[in-house]
Design a protein around this motif. Structure first.
Motif, PDB file in Angstrom:
ATOM      1  N   LYS A 172     -35.653   0.044 -40.297  1.00  0.00           N
ATOM      2  CA  LYS A 172     -36.970  -0.588 -40.112  1.00  0.00           C
ATOM      3  C   LYS A 172     -37.507  -1.086 -41.456  1.00  0.00           C
ATOM      4  CE  LYS A 172     -37.511  -0.160 -35.675  1.00  0.00           C
ATOM      5  NZ  LYS A 172     -37.403  -1.339 -34.829  1.00  0.00           N
ATOM      6  N   GLU A 226     -35.437  -4.076 -42.476  1.00  0.00           N
ATOM      7  CA  GLU A 226     -35.872  -5.242 -41.694  1.00  0.00           C
ATOM      8  C   GLU A 226     -37.138  -5.843 -42.286  1.00  0.00           C
ATOM      9  OE1 GLU A 226     -37.692  -6.185 -37.247  1.00  0.00           O
ATOM     10  OE2 GLU A 226     -36.468  -4.392 -37.507  1.00  0.00           O
ATOM     11  N   LYS A 243     -37.410  -9.574 -43.890  1.00  0.00           N
ATOM     12  CA  LYS A 243     -38.375 -10.516 -43.313  1.00  0.00           C
ATOM     13  C   LYS A 243     -39.348 -11.023 -44.375  1.00  0.00           C
ATOM     14  CE  LYS A 243     -38.267  -9.208 -38.447  1.00  0.00           C
ATOM     15  NZ  LYS A 243     -39.016  -8.593 -37.335  1.00  0.00           N
ATOM     16  N   LEU A 257     -30.368  -9.429 -42.351  1.00  0.00           N
ATOM     17  CA  LEU A 257     -31.281  -9.073 -41.264  1.00  0.00           C
ATOM     18  C   LEU A 257     -30.488  -8.939 -39.963  1.00  0.00           C
ATOM     19  CD1 LEU A 257     -34.169  -8.570 -40.249  1.00  0.00           C
ATOM     20  CD2 LEU A 257     -34.392 -11.052 -39.972  1.00  0.00           C
ATOM     21  N   PHE A 314     -30.194  -5.703 -37.509  1.00  0.00           N
ATOM     22  CA  PHE A 314     -30.410  -5.755 -36.059  1.00  0.00           C
ATOM     23  C   PHE A 314     -29.194  -5.214 -35.308  1.00  0.00           C
ATOM     24  CE2 PHE A 314     -33.485  -9.548 -36.600  1.00  0.00           C
ATOM     25  CZ  PHE A 314     -34.588  -8.716 -36.601  1.00  0.00           C
TER      26      PHE A 314
END
Length: 159
Positions: free
Chosen positions: A89, A92, A96, A112, A116
């Motif tokens: 998390k 990510e 981002k 990324l 995922f």
């Protein structure tokens, strides 16, 4: 010399020829001269992370970002450090942020996608890999991971 930029440049040159201990010394010298020199924090974090010292690297990436909030490379490397620690998390969020600063950052899109995929979010992974390939059509690793994610999705869906 009493110049943080010179010591940082020396550190970069030494790191490029795998003299990481000497590079770390120069980055630290740069930070003694100027504790708020973002490139020295970033490069020290980078070398530490590439030695597997993620817990030591992360604060330097944070400091670089505190000093230079639009430092996309620091966001990217922070994401890599978190990904290695399996803190997906946080990884990510870091990728981002790098992408929000530099939307054409193909490596950030690719990594990324990996984050995922590691969370079994295959549709999101496929989208991220597609974005990486759209930015850099010859990105072999992204193309391979895109194929793998599609294959895993098909297997999951019984195709």
């Amino acid at each position: 010399p009493g110049n943080a930029q010179i010591h940082t440049n020396m550190g970069i040159a030494l790191a490029d020829i795998d003299q990481t201990d000497k590079a770390i010394k120069h980055y630290n010298m740069a930070l003694v001269i100027d504790p708020d020199f973002a490139p020295a924090h970033y490069n020290l974090g980078y070398v530490l992370a590439h030695q597997g010292e993620f817990d030591k690297a992360i604060p330097h990436f944070f400091k670089a970002l505190e000093l230079k909030p639009d430092y996309d490379l620091a966001c990217f490397e922070l994401g890599n450090a978190y990904a290695h620690k399996k803190q997906f998390k946080k990884a990510e969020a870091s990728y981002k942020k790098a992408i929000s600063i530099n939307p054409d950052y193909a490596r950030a899109w690719h990594n990324l996608g990996i984050v995922f995929a590691n969370q079994n979010r295959l549709d999101d992974a496929i989208d991220a890999f597609l974005k990486a390939v759209s930015i850099k059509p010859d990105y072999a690793e992204a193309i391979q991971n895109l194929k793998q994610a599609r294959k895993l999705k098909d297997e999951k869906n019984g195709k």
